[in-house]
Design a protein around this motif. Sequence first.
Motif, PDB file in Angstrom:
ATOM      1  N   LYS A  18      37.004  43.298  -2.826  1.00  0.00           N
ATOM      2  CA  LYS A  18      36.299  42.064  -3.217  1.00  0.00           C
ATOM      3  C   LYS A  18      37.296  40.968  -3.585  1.00  0.00           C
ATOM      4  O   LYS A  18      37.133  39.812  -3.209  1.00  0.00           O
ATOM      5  N   ILE A  19      38.332  41.355  -4.331  1.00  0.00           N
ATOM      6  CA  ILE A  19      39.325  40.381  -4.782  1.00  0.00           C
ATOM      7  C   ILE A  19      40.092  39.780  -3.599  1.00  0.00           C
ATOM      8  O   ILE A  19      40.450  38.613  -3.608  1.00  0.00           O
ATOM      9  N   PHE A  20      40.301  40.576  -2.545  1.00  0.00           N
ATOM     10  CA  PHE A  20      41.040  40.090  -1.374  1.00  0.00           C
ATOM     11  C   PHE A  20      40.120  39.569  -0.264  1.00  0.00           C
ATOM     12  O   PHE A  20      40.597  39.191   0.792  1.00  0.00           O
ATOM     13  N   SER A  21      38.820  39.522  -0.515  1.00  0.00           N
ATOM     14  CA  SER A  21      37.865  39.187   0.555  1.00  0.00           C
ATOM     15  C   SER A  21      38.056  37.795   1.139  1.00  0.00           C
ATOM     16  O   SER A  21      37.717  37.552   2.287  1.00  0.00           O
ATOM     17  N   MET A  22      38.618  36.869   0.391  1.00  0.00           N
ATOM     18  CA  MET A  22      38.808  35.509   0.883  1.00  0.00           C
ATOM     19  C   MET A  22      40.137  35.339   1.641  1.00  0.00           C
ATOM     20  O   MET A  22      40.388  34.319   2.243  1.00  0.00           O
TER      21      MET A  22
END
Length: 194
Positions: A18-22
Amino acid sequence: MKIFLATGNKNKIEEIKKIFSMENIEILSIKDGIEIPEVVEDGTTFEENSKKKALEIAKFTNMVTIADDSGICVDALGGAPGVYSARYSGENATDEKNNKKLIENLKGIEDRRAKFVCVITLAKPTGETYSYYGEVCGEIIDEPRGEYGFGYDPHFYMKEYGKTTAEMKDFKNQISHRAKALAELKKNLDEILK
């Protein structure tokens, strides 16, 4: 860019994805069918364990690898459980047993200050490692609250939010010890991967 995440903890996998999703990064893990060896976490610090795990798995998979070691450190217990957080209650430790032992060990103690600590290490198969630290402060409460998170989250109360980290759902991914360490890593990622 593909990065391997060296953990068997499904909750951590989801949280870090989630933290790296962007980002323009694909996080791979054992959930993608990649088998990895068990790494013995015998370090005395979060950083030692994090580095060892990241380096061993990077060399094994021949991929840039992220590993973390994290836990809870309680002031009144001299920083325990610390690096033993996941196995605090012994060999067949579960979140429930670990929390039960923590609350028992704090019986009659008024000072409940604690912090969640995380060290994230990125390792390259060539041997370079980069470690980043994150922490959040709070206190331990006896009665568990909240249904989100895992581990000690239901007992970790953050006064400034008036909630345990298990009551925070998505917000936790922005303010957690792991989120802080990962934010430091993300700041330096382009430079590291050049």
